[in-house]
Design a protein around this motif. Structure first.
Motif, PDB file in Angstrom:
ATOM      1  N   TYR A  97      -8.121   2.368   7.721  1.00  0.00           N
ATOM      2  CA  TYR A  97      -6.947   2.267   8.671  1.00  0.00           C
ATOM      3  C   TYR A  97      -6.854   1.039   9.772  1.00  0.00           C
ATOM      4  O   TYR A  97      -5.778   0.637   9.140  1.00  0.00           O
ATOM      5  CB  TYR A  97      -6.984   3.323  10.394  1.00  0.00           C
ATOM      6  N   SER A  98      -7.751   0.047   9.330  1.00  0.00           N
ATOM      7  CA  SER A  98      -7.564  -1.486  10.320  1.00  0.00           C
ATOM      8  C   SER A  98      -7.051  -1.729   9.322  1.00  0.00           C
ATOM      9  O   SER A  98      -6.070  -3.145   9.509  1.00  0.00           O
ATOM     10  CB  SER A  98      -8.556  -1.579  10.178  1.00  0.00           C
ATOM     11  N   ALA A  99      -7.199  -1.885   7.884  1.00  0.00           N
ATOM     12  CA  ALA A  99      -6.478  -3.391   7.108  1.00  0.00           C
ATOM     13  C   ALA A  99      -5.286  -3.210   6.846  1.00  0.00           C
ATOM     14  O   ALA A  99      -4.704  -3.593   6.468  1.00  0.00           O
ATOM     15  CB  ALA A  99      -7.531  -3.492   6.147  1.00  0.00           C
ATOM     16  N   LEU A 100      -4.654  -1.779   6.889  1.00  0.00           N
ATOM     17  CA  LEU A 100      -3.791  -0.924   6.749  1.00  0.00           C
ATOM     18  C   LEU A 100      -2.618  -1.761   7.279  1.00  0.00           C
ATOM     19  O   LEU A 100      -1.410  -1.869   7.559  1.00  0.00           O
ATOM     20  CB  LEU A 100      -3.411   0.293   6.196  1.00  0.00           C
ATOM     21  N   ALA A 101      -3.222  -1.258   9.132  1.00  0.00           N
ATOM     22  CA  ALA A 101      -2.636  -1.738   9.759  1.00  0.00           C
ATOM     23  C   ALA A 101      -1.745  -3.645  10.155  1.00  0.00           C
ATOM     24  O   ALA A 101      -1.291  -4.016  10.571  1.00  0.00           O
ATOM     25  CB  ALA A 101      -2.946  -1.149  11.410  1.00  0.00           C
ATOM     26  N   LEU A 102      -3.389  -4.384   9.696  1.00  0.00           N
ATOM     27  CA  LEU A 102      -2.874  -5.390   9.303  1.00  0.00           C
ATOM     28  C   LEU A 102      -2.290  -5.759   8.496  1.00  0.00           C
ATOM     29  O   LEU A 102      -1.168  -6.761   9.141  1.00  0.00           O
ATOM     30  CB  LEU A 102      -4.809  -6.234   9.506  1.00  0.00           C
ATOM     31  N   LEU A 103      -2.004  -5.362   7.322  1.00  0.00           N
ATOM     32  CA  LEU A 103      -1.254  -5.783   6.181  1.00  0.00           C
ATOM     33  C   LEU A 103       0.183  -5.573   6.780  1.00  0.00           C
ATOM     34  O   LEU A 103       0.569  -7.068   6.754  1.00  0.00           O
ATOM     35  CB  LEU A 103      -1.587  -4.962   4.964  1.00  0.00           C
ATOM     36  N   PHE A 104       0.355  -4.154   7.436  1.00  0.00           N
ATOM     37  CA  PHE A 104       1.593  -3.820   7.067  1.00  0.00           C
ATOM     38  C   PHE A 104       2.412  -4.727   9.127  1.00  0.00           C
ATOM     39  O   PHE A 104       2.937  -5.253   9.097  1.00  0.00           O
ATOM     40  CB  PHE A 104       1.925  -2.350   8.069  1.00  0.00           C
ATOM     41  N   GLY A 105       1.399  -5.115   9.752  1.00  0.00           N
ATOM     42  CA  GLY A 105       1.451  -5.346  11.037  1.00  0.00           C
ATOM     43  C   GLY A 105       2.039  -7.489  10.456  1.00  0.00           C
ATOM     44  O   GLY A 105       3.255  -7.674  11.552  1.00  0.00           O
ATOM     45  N   THR A 106       1.405  -7.423   9.875  1.00  0.00           N
ATOM     46  CA  THR A 106       1.094  -9.068   9.330  1.00  0.00           C
ATOM     47  C   THR A 106       2.985  -9.203   8.788  1.00  0.00           C
ATOM     48  O   THR A 106       3.510 -10.263   8.870  1.00  0.00           O
ATOM     49  CB  THR A 106      -0.108  -9.314   8.840  1.00  0.00           C
ATOM     50  N   LEU A 107       3.209  -7.993   7.722  1.00  0.00           N
ATOM     51  CA  LEU A 107       4.141  -8.396   6.576  1.00  0.00           C
ATOM     52  C   LEU A 107       5.360  -7.953   7.316  1.00  0.00           C
ATOM     53  O   LEU A 107       6.649  -8.981   7.413  1.00  0.00           O
ATOM     54  CB  LEU A 107       3.929  -7.214   6.187  1.00  0.00           C
ATOM     55  N   ILE A 108       5.423  -7.934   8.907  1.00  0.00           N
ATOM     56  CA  ILE A 108       6.408  -7.541   9.283  1.00  0.00           C
ATOM     57  C   ILE A 108       6.360  -8.737  10.103  1.00  0.00           C
ATOM     58  O   ILE A 108       7.465  -9.418  10.948  1.00  0.00           O
ATOM     59  CB  ILE A 108       6.129  -5.914  10.801  1.00  0.00           C
ATOM     60  N   ALA A 109       5.627  -9.135  11.286  1.00  0.00           N
ATOM     61  CA  ALA A 109       4.949  -9.921  11.728  1.00  0.00           C
ATOM     62  C   ALA A 109       5.656 -11.896  12.141  1.00  0.00           C
ATOM     63  O   ALA A 109       6.261 -12.321  12.307  1.00  0.00           O
ATOM     64  CB  ALA A 109       4.139  -9.957  13.450  1.00  0.00           C
ATOM     65  N   LEU A 110       4.469 -11.836  10.625  1.00  0.00           N
ATOM     66  CA  LEU A 110       4.767 -12.843  10.258  1.00  0.00           C
ATOM     67  C   LEU A 110       5.872 -13.350   9.596  1.00  0.00           C
ATOM     68  O   LEU A 110       6.175 -14.769  10.713  1.00  0.00           O
ATOM     69  CB  LEU A 110       3.419 -13.648   9.495  1.00  0.00           C
ATOM     70  N   PRO A 111       6.744 -13.053   8.469  1.00  0.00           N
ATOM     71  CA  PRO A 111       8.207 -13.244   9.260  1.00  0.00           C
ATOM     72  C   PRO A 111       9.430 -14.257   9.574  1.00  0.00           C
ATOM     73  O   PRO A 111       9.895 -14.444   9.951  1.00  0.00           O
ATOM     74  CB  PRO A 111       8.897 -12.034   7.744  1.00  0.00           C
ATOM     75  N   VAL A 112       8.548 -12.979  10.655  1.00  0.00           N
ATOM     76  CA  VAL A 112       9.882 -12.772  11.911  1.00  0.00           C
ATOM     77  C   VAL A 112       9.494 -13.923  12.820  1.00  0.00           C
ATOM     78  O   VAL A 112      10.388 -14.522  13.406  1.00  0.00           O
ATOM     79  CB  VAL A 112      10.111 -11.262  12.557  1.00  0.00           C
TER      80      VAL A 112
END
Ligand SMILES: Nc1ncnc2c1ncn2[C@@H]1O[C@H](COP(=O)(O)OP(=O)(O)OP(=O)(O)O)[C@@H](O)[C@H]1O
Ligand SMILES: [Mg+2]
Lengths: 354, 229
Positions: free
Chosen positions: B30-45
Motif C-alpha cells: 500500500y505504502s509503495a503504491l501511494a508513494l508512487l502515485f503521489g510522486t507521479l502527481i506531485a513531482l511534475p506539478v
C-alpha cells in the motif's frame, strides 16, 4: 562584427534601460562596455545572445539579425561568461566545461577531450578536472567559467564582469592571461565592467555608457583618455587620466643622456663590474657612505608612464635605463622628461586640430 | 510489556495467512503504491511550478492543506463514496504523499542559484534541458528530504487500511485492541517503527548515491561520473 542598430530596451514599468544604442563591435577585437551601475551594460550585452529581447531596433552578428536564428542554436555559438562564473555545482569541472560541446552533439569522449584541452589553455592543471566547483577558489572558478565559454570555440564571446569577484592580485593575473589568450584566439569579445581601469587595460575599443542607457562615447582607450567627448566621460575616466594616458607611449621616444650627466644634478650612479646599477652617491642623496638604491630601472619597451613614475620616485629625480643585458645605457633627468612631455603634448594637440 | 506475540515463531511463518511477514508485505505494498502515485502527481506539478514560477500559491498552500487533512476521515469519506476495497485506501494515502513532495519539489526549485540557471540558458540549453540537467539535479537534495518525510508518514499511516478491512500491519493494532491482546498491539507498533527506520536508512543511502557530491559538500575522494541527467 556585432552591430547595434537603434536598439531600445524598456522593461515593463520602467524607463528606458537602453536608449537608441547604435554601435559596431569590431571582429576579432575586445569591446568593453563601461559605465556607472544601472546604465544598461548588462542589458545591452544580453541582447546579443537574446537573453533579453530589444523593445525596438536590431542586433546583428556579421550582418545577420540575431532573431533570425533559433535562440538555443544562437547561444551555443556564443561563449557566455558571467560574474561569479555560475558554474553547475553538481557537475565536475570537466563536465561543466564539456557542456556546450555536448549540446552541439559531440560524443562524451570528444567533449571531454575538448574540455581538458581548453582547461589547460586557461591555466588549470588536469588535477582540477574531476573536482567540483565548491572545491575551487573564486579565481579558479572564474577560469573554469572562461574555459566553459571557450570549449566549443565560438567566434563571439560575451563576458559580464568576469573578473570582478576576485581580489586585485588574482584579477591582475586573470586579466593578463585573458589578453594572452585573446592574442592567440582573436575572438570577437564584448566585455562588461564598471571599472574604467579594466576597460582601458583590456579594451581595443571602449563603449562608455551613461545613465539612462545612452552611449556617451565609443572609441579607443587612448581617445577616451586624451579626448573625452564631454564632461561626463572626462569625469568618469578619472582625474589622473593624463598620467594614465602615458601608458600608450613607449619609453623609446624619450631622449636619454649618458650616465655621467647625473653630475649636473649632484649625483653619481655607481655601477657593478657588469655595468648594472648599484645606486646613487653624491650630495643629491646626502653624500652617504653606501649607494642609495635606484628604486627600479626601465628599458625602451616600457611605457612612458613607467619612466615618469621612476623619475618622480627616484631619490635624485633621475630614471635609469638599462639594455637587454641589465647594464645601464642611459639616464632620463626630470627636466628632460618634462620637456619631452611638453613636446608630446604639442604633437597630440596638432593631431587633434589636423 | 509482553512481547510474546512478537517473538512467537508461529507469527513469523511466511506461509501462514495473517502472519507478520504477510502483513508487512501488504503494508509495504500500500505504502509503495501511494508513494508512487503521489510522486507521479506531485513531482511534475512541482517541477513545472518551480521552473515557470507560475501557480506557486498552489505549491505553498498544498503543504498547509495537506497537513490539516485527517487521513482517517478522508478514508471513511472515500469508503462511503466508493465502497470498501483497495481504491479508497490508496486515494487517502496518496493524498498524504502529495503535499510534502509537491512543497519540497517547489522549494528545491526555488532555492536554486538564479545565476546558474541563467548560465545554463545562456549556453544554449533548451527549457527541458535546463530542467532535467540543471534544475532537477540541483533541487534533488531538498526534494529527497520531502520524499523521505512522505515515506515515513505513509508507513505510519498505512495502518488505517486495517480499519476498513484490509491487511497491513494495522491489523495487529486493530485486532489486538479488539481482543484486548496488548502483546499483539505491541508487536504491530514495533514492526511499524522498525520498518520506518529501515526504510529511512535505505532512502538515505539512495539519496547519497543520486545526489551529486558537489552539492552535499562531501569530500570527493573517488572519481565519479556526473549524475544521470
Ligand atoms: N529584468 C528587469 N526588469 C526590470 N528592470 C530591469 C531588469 N533588468 C535590468 N533592469 C533595469 O535596467 C537598468 C539597466 O540595468 P543593467 O543591469 O543593464 O545595468 P548595468 O549597467 O549592467 O549595471 P551594473 O553595473 O550594476 O551591473 C537598471 O535601471 C535596472 O534596474
Ligand atoms: Mg551589470
Amino acid at each position: 562584427m556585432i552591430t547595434f542598430d537603434e536598439v531600445v530596451k524598456v522593461f515593463p514599468g520602467g524607463s528606458a534601460a537602453v536608449d537608441h544604442l547604435s554601435m559596431e563591435l569590431p571582429t576579432g577585437k575586445i569591446t568593453v562596455f563601461v559605465g556607472p551601475s544601472g546604465c544598461g551594460k548588462t542589458t545591452s550585452l544580453r541582447m546579443i545572445n537574446r537573453m533579453i529581447t530589444p523593445t525596438s531596433g536590431r542586433v546583428l552578428i556579421d550582418g545577420q539579425d540575431v532573431t533570425a536564428q533559433d535562440e538555443a542554436t544562437l547561444r551555443r555559438g556564443i561563449g557566455y561568461v558571467i560574474q561569479h562564473a555560475g558554474l553547475f555545482p553538481h557537475r565536475t569541472v570537466v563536465d561543466n566545461v564539456a557542456t556546450v560541446p555536448l549540446l552541439l552533439g559531440s560524443s562524451r569522449r570528444e567533449a571531454r577531450r575538448a574540455a581538458l584541452e581548453v582547461l589547460e589553455r586557461v591555466g588549470l592543471p588536469q588535477s582540477f578536472a574531476d573536482r567540483y566547483p565548491a572545491q575551487l577558489s573564486g579565481g579558479q572558478q572564474q577560469r573554469v567559467g572562461v574555459a566553459r565559454a571557450l570549449a566549443a570555440d565560438p567566434p563571439v564571446m560575451l563576458m559580464d564582469e568576469p573578473f570582478s569577484a576576485v581580489d586585485p592580485v588574482v584579477r591582475e593575473s586573470l586579466q593578463r592571461e585573458f589578453l594572452r589568450l585573446q592574442a592567440e584566439l582573436g575572438k570577437t569579445i564584448a566585455l562588461v565592467t564598471h571599472d574604467i581601469d579594466e576597460a582601458i587595460k583590456l579594451g581595443d575599443v571602449v563603449a562608455v555608457f551613461r545613465e539612462g542607457g545612452r552611449l556617451a562615447q565609443f572609441g579607443t582607450p587612448r581617445e577616451l583618455l586624451e579626448r573625452p567627448a564631454d564632461a561626463f566621460v572626462g569625469e568618469f575616466v578619472g582625474r589622473d587620466r593624463g598620467f594614465r594616458s602615458l601608458s600608450f607611449d613607449t619609453a623609446d621616444s624619450v631622449p636619454v643622456r649618458p650616465p655621467g650627466d647625473a653630475a649636473e644634478d649632484g649625483a653619481e650612479l655607481v655601477l657593478d663590474p657588469a655595468g648594472r646599477p648599484l645606486g646613487w652617491l653624491g650630495p643629491a642623496v646626502g653624500s652617504p657612505a653606501t649607494p642609495v638604491p635606484t628604486g627600479g630601472t626601465f628599458s625602451s619597451t616600457d611605457t612612458l608612464r613607467a619612466v615618469t613614475d621612476l623619475a618622480i620616485s627616484s631619490p635624485v629625480g633621475i630614471a635609469v635605463r638599462v639594455g637587454p643585458d641589465g647594464a645601464v645605457d642611459g639616464i632620463v633627468r626630470h627636466h628632460d622628461l618634462v620637456d619631452h612631455l611638453a613636446s608630446r603634448r604639442g604633437r597630440s594637440g596638432a593631431e587633434r586640430t589636423a | 510489556m509482553d512481547s510474546s506475540y512478537l517473538f512467537d515463531p508461529e507469527h513469523w511463518d511466511p506461509g501462514a495467512a495473517g502472519s507478520i511477514p504477510q502483513l508487512l508485505l501488504s503494508h509495504l505494498g500500500y505504502s509503495a503504491l501511494a508513494l508512487l502515485f503521489g510522486t507521479l502527481i506531485a513531482l511534475p506539478v512541482g517541477l513545472f511550478i518551480g521552473h515557470t514560477g507560475r501557480g506557486s500559491f498552489l505549491a505553498i498552500n498544498a503543504g498547509n492543506a495537506g497537513r490539516s487533512l485527517p487521513t482517517l476521515g478522508l478514508l471513511m469519506l472515500m469508503v462511503t463514496l466508493l465502497g470498501l476495497g483497495l481504491t479508497p485506501v490508496l486515494i487517502a494515502l496518496t493524498v498524504l504523499v502529495i503535499p510534502p513532495v509537491l512543497t519540497s519539489t517547489y522549494a528545491g526549485m526555488r532555492s536554486l542559484d538564479a545565476s546558474v540557471v541563467d548560465a545554463a540558458r545562456g549556453m544554449g540549453m533548451r527549457p527541458s534541458q535546463v530542467l532535467l540537467r540543471v534544475e532537477f539535479p540541483m533541487a534533488l537534495p531538498v526534494l529527497m528530504g520531502g520524499f523521505r518525510s512522505a515515506a515515513l508518514q505513509v508507513i505510519a499511516t498505512a495502518t488505517v487500511a486495517a480499519a476498513v478491512g484490509l491487511g497491513g500491519l494495522g491489523r495487529l493494532l486493530i485486532d489486538g485492541l479488539a481482543l484486548n491482546d496488548y502483546s499483539r498491539v505491541l508487536a504491530g507498533a514495533v514492526v511499524v517503527a522498525a520498518l520506518a527506520i529501515v526504510l529511512d536508512l535505505l532512502l538515505g543511502l539512495i539519496q547519497r548515491s543520486i545526489v551529486s557530491p558537489g552539492l552535499t559538500g562531501r569530500a570527493v575522494r573517488t572519481r565519479r561520473a556526473a549524475p544521470a541527467p
